[in-house]
Scaffold this motif. Structure first.
Motif, PDB file in Angstrom:
ATOM      1  N   ARG A 244       0.841  -1.195   0.000  1.00  0.00           N
ATOM      2  CA  ARG A 244       0.000   0.000   0.000  1.00  0.00           C
ATOM      3  C   ARG A 244       0.877   1.247   0.000  1.00  0.00           C
ATOM      4  N   GLY A 245       0.716   2.069  -1.037  1.00  0.00           N
ATOM      5  CA  GLY A 245       1.479   3.300  -1.173  1.00  0.00           C
ATOM      6  C   GLY A 245       2.876   3.119  -1.731  1.00  0.00           C
ATOM      7  N   ALA A 246       3.286   1.878  -1.973  1.00  0.00           N
ATOM      8  CA  ALA A 246       4.628   1.616  -2.508  1.00  0.00           C
ATOM      9  C   ALA A 246       4.654   1.867  -4.019  1.00  0.00           C
ATOM     10  N   THR A 247       5.826   2.116  -4.526  1.00  0.00           N
ATOM     11  CA  THR A 247       6.028   2.203  -5.971  1.00  0.00           C
ATOM     12  C   THR A 247       6.282   0.791  -6.491  1.00  0.00           C
ATOM     13  N   TRP A 248       5.642   0.440  -7.603  1.00  0.00           N
ATOM     14  CA  TRP A 248       5.813  -0.891  -8.212  1.00  0.00           C
ATOM     15  C   TRP A 248       6.200  -0.677  -9.663  1.00  0.00           C
ATOM     16  N   LEU A 249       7.435  -1.035  -9.991  1.00  0.00           N
ATOM     17  CA  LEU A 249       7.869  -0.929 -11.383  1.00  0.00           C
ATOM     18  C   LEU A 249       7.241  -2.044 -12.196  1.00  0.00           C
ATOM     19  N   VAL A 250       6.681  -1.676 -13.342  1.00  0.00           N
ATOM     20  CA  VAL A 250       6.235  -2.648 -14.341  1.00  0.00           C
ATOM     21  C   VAL A 250       7.062  -2.341 -15.581  1.00  0.00           C
ATOM     22  N   ALA A 251       7.944  -3.265 -15.946  1.00  0.00           N
ATOM     23  CA  ALA A 251       8.932  -3.021 -16.999  1.00  0.00           C
ATOM     24  C   ALA A 251       8.280  -2.824 -18.358  1.00  0.00           C
ATOM     25  N   ALA A 252       8.854  -1.911 -19.100  1.00  0.00           N
ATOM     26  CA  ALA A 252       8.370  -1.598 -20.449  1.00  0.00           C
ATOM     27  C   ALA A 252       9.498  -1.796 -21.449  1.00  0.00           C
ATOM     28  N   ASP A 253       9.953  -3.038 -21.545  1.00  0.00           N
ATOM     29  CA  ASP A 253      10.979  -3.352 -22.532  1.00  0.00           C
ATOM     30  C   ASP A 253      10.342  -3.383 -23.920  1.00  0.00           C
ATOM     31  N   ASP A 254      11.174  -3.232 -24.961  1.00  0.00           N
ATOM     32  CA  ASP A 254      10.657  -3.103 -26.326  1.00  0.00           C
ATOM     33  C   ASP A 254       9.705  -4.220 -26.736  1.00  0.00           C
ATOM     34  N   ASP A 255       9.964  -5.437 -26.281  1.00  0.00           N
ATOM     35  CA  ASP A 255       9.136  -6.564 -26.709  1.00  0.00           C
ATOM     36  C   ASP A 255       8.094  -6.972 -25.665  1.00  0.00           C
ATOM     37  N   ALA A 256       7.810  -6.091 -24.698  1.00  0.00           N
ATOM     38  CA  ALA A 256       6.835  -6.426 -23.648  1.00  0.00           C
ATOM     39  C   ALA A 256       5.445  -6.615 -24.248  1.00  0.00           C
ATOM     40  N   ASP A 257       4.788  -7.689 -23.848  1.00  0.00           N
ATOM     41  CA  ASP A 257       3.430  -7.975 -24.305  1.00  0.00           C
ATOM     42  C   ASP A 257       2.466  -6.987 -23.639  1.00  0.00           C
ATOM     43  N   PRO A 258       1.720  -6.201 -24.412  1.00  0.00           N
ATOM     44  CA  PRO A 258       0.841  -5.193 -23.808  1.00  0.00           C
ATOM     45  C   PRO A 258      -0.254  -5.789 -22.915  1.00  0.00           C
ATOM     46  N   HIS A 259      -0.773  -6.958 -23.269  1.00  0.00           N
ATOM     47  CA  HIS A 259      -1.819  -7.572 -22.453  1.00  0.00           C
ATOM     48  C   HIS A 259      -1.251  -8.004 -21.093  1.00  0.00           C
ATOM     49  N   THR A 260      -0.071  -8.631 -21.106  1.00  0.00           N
ATOM     50  CA  THR A 260       0.562  -9.023 -19.845  1.00  0.00           C
ATOM     51  C   THR A 260       0.932  -7.778 -19.050  1.00  0.00           C
ATOM     52  N   TRP A 261       1.442  -6.755 -19.711  1.00  0.00           N
ATOM     53  CA  TRP A 261       1.794  -5.516 -19.027  1.00  0.00           C
ATOM     54  C   TRP A 261       0.572  -4.969 -18.281  1.00  0.00           C
ATOM     55  N   SER A 262      -0.563  -4.958 -18.931  1.00  0.00           N
ATOM     56  CA  SER A 262      -1.800  -4.462 -18.304  1.00  0.00           C
ATOM     57  C   SER A 262      -2.200  -5.311 -17.104  1.00  0.00           C
ATOM     58  N   ARG A 263      -2.047  -6.617 -17.216  1.00  0.00           N
ATOM     59  CA  ARG A 263      -2.396  -7.502 -16.097  1.00  0.00           C
ATOM     60  C   ARG A 263      -1.484  -7.258 -14.893  1.00  0.00           C
ATOM     61  N   VAL A 264      -0.196  -7.087 -15.159  1.00  0.00           N
ATOM     62  CA  VAL A 264       0.747  -6.834 -14.072  1.00  0.00           C
ATOM     63  C   VAL A 264       0.462  -5.475 -13.434  1.00  0.00           C
ATOM     64  N   ALA A 265       0.231  -4.456 -14.253  1.00  0.00           N
ATOM     65  CA  ALA A 265      -0.073  -3.122 -13.728  1.00  0.00           C
ATOM     66  C   ALA A 265      -1.366  -3.131 -12.923  1.00  0.00           C
ATOM     67  N   ARG A 266      -2.368  -3.865 -13.377  1.00  0.00           N
ATOM     68  CA  ARG A 266      -3.637  -3.951 -12.641  1.00  0.00           C
ATOM     69  C   ARG A 266      -3.425  -4.634 -11.299  1.00  0.00           C
ATOM     70  N   MET A 267      -2.658  -5.724 -11.294  1.00  0.00           N
ATOM     71  CA  MET A 267      -2.382  -6.422 -10.038  1.00  0.00           C
ATOM     72  C   MET A 267      -1.680  -5.488  -9.053  1.00  0.00           C
ATOM     73  N   ALA A 268      -0.668  -4.764  -9.525  1.00  0.00           N
ATOM     74  CA  ALA A 268       0.066  -3.833  -8.661  1.00  0.00           C
ATOM     75  C   ALA A 268      -0.864  -2.744  -8.126  1.00  0.00           C
ATOM     76  N   SER A 269      -1.684  -2.223  -8.989  1.00  0.00           N
ATOM     77  CA  SER A 269      -2.644  -1.194  -8.582  1.00  0.00           C
ATOM     78  C   SER A 269      -3.648  -1.743  -7.572  1.00  0.00           C
ATOM     79  N   ASP A 270      -4.116  -2.964  -7.803  1.00  0.00           N
ATOM     80  CA  ASP A 270      -5.044  -3.597  -6.866  1.00  0.00           C
ATOM     81  C   ASP A 270      -4.416  -3.801  -5.494  1.00  0.00           C
TER      82      ASP A 270
END
Length: 186
Positions: free
Chosen positions: A134-160
């Motif tokens: 809660r309140g922490a920073t969570w990096l979600v990597a944005a490498d050139d070949d990152a899958d956008p759907h997986t990126w969204s799932r990881v970002a949603r989990m971190a936000s949740d």
């Protein structure tokens, strides 16, 4: 949100399980005492990695690798054997070595690295805290070949989990963390 499968129930992985709750997350732990601690607390945690990965595949779960860096290779080998097409992330504090290990095993297509900037000096299931992120920073990597759907799932989990999501490449993350965190330990 679909299920989350956490591999490793120490401080970070176990806290993630507690934060998401047993209705949303299940997992695996190498040691029986760690798995037993999570099970006693009401979570579905197994010591059978192959079975857990097959379950994650059936559920189309987001698999979160939450093991120490020295254990990463063996866990990724199991993922490559039992769940090669799964959406995959991690919570290890360095990103480039993880990304390289993932790519070496042909798992890069659905991998997006992650790093919650949270923790304590304690470890193991007993140290877990549902409010750790809660309140922490969570990096979600944005490498050139990152899958956008997986990126969204990881970002949603971190936000949740109550975290603030930031993004950078794995290499930029490691350079920044080396300056602000790891350099102090040297």
């Amino acid at each position: 949100m679909t299920d989350v499968c956490v591999l490793g129930t120490g401080l970070i992985g176990g806290s993630l399980l507690r934060t998401l709750g047993p209705e949303r997350a299940f997992g695996w732990n190498r040691s029986a005492p760690g798995a037993r601690g999570a099970t006693t607390a009401g979570f579905d945690v197994s010591t059978d990695l192959a079975d857990t990965l097959r379950r994650a595949t059936r559920a189309d779960a987001l698999v979160v690798v939450a093991v120490p860096l020295p254990a990463l290779g063996a866990v990724l080998d199991a993922v490559a054997e039992h769940a090669p097409g799964i959406a995959l992330t991690d919570v290890i504090s360095v990103k480039r070595p993880v990304l390289d290990a993932v790519r070496e095993r042909g798992l890069g297509a659905r991998f997006v690295g992650g790093h919650p900037m949270a923790g304590t000096a304690h470890s193991g299931w007993e140290a877990t805290d549902p409010d750790l992120f809660r309140g922490a920073t969570w990096l979600v990597a944005a490498d050139d070949d990152a899958d956008p759907h997986t990126w969204s799932r990881v970002a949603r989990m971190a936000s949740d989990c109550g975290s603030r999501v930031v993004s950078s490449t794995s290499s930029d993350h490691d350079a920044a963390v080396a300056r602000v965190s790891h350099l102090g330990h040297v």
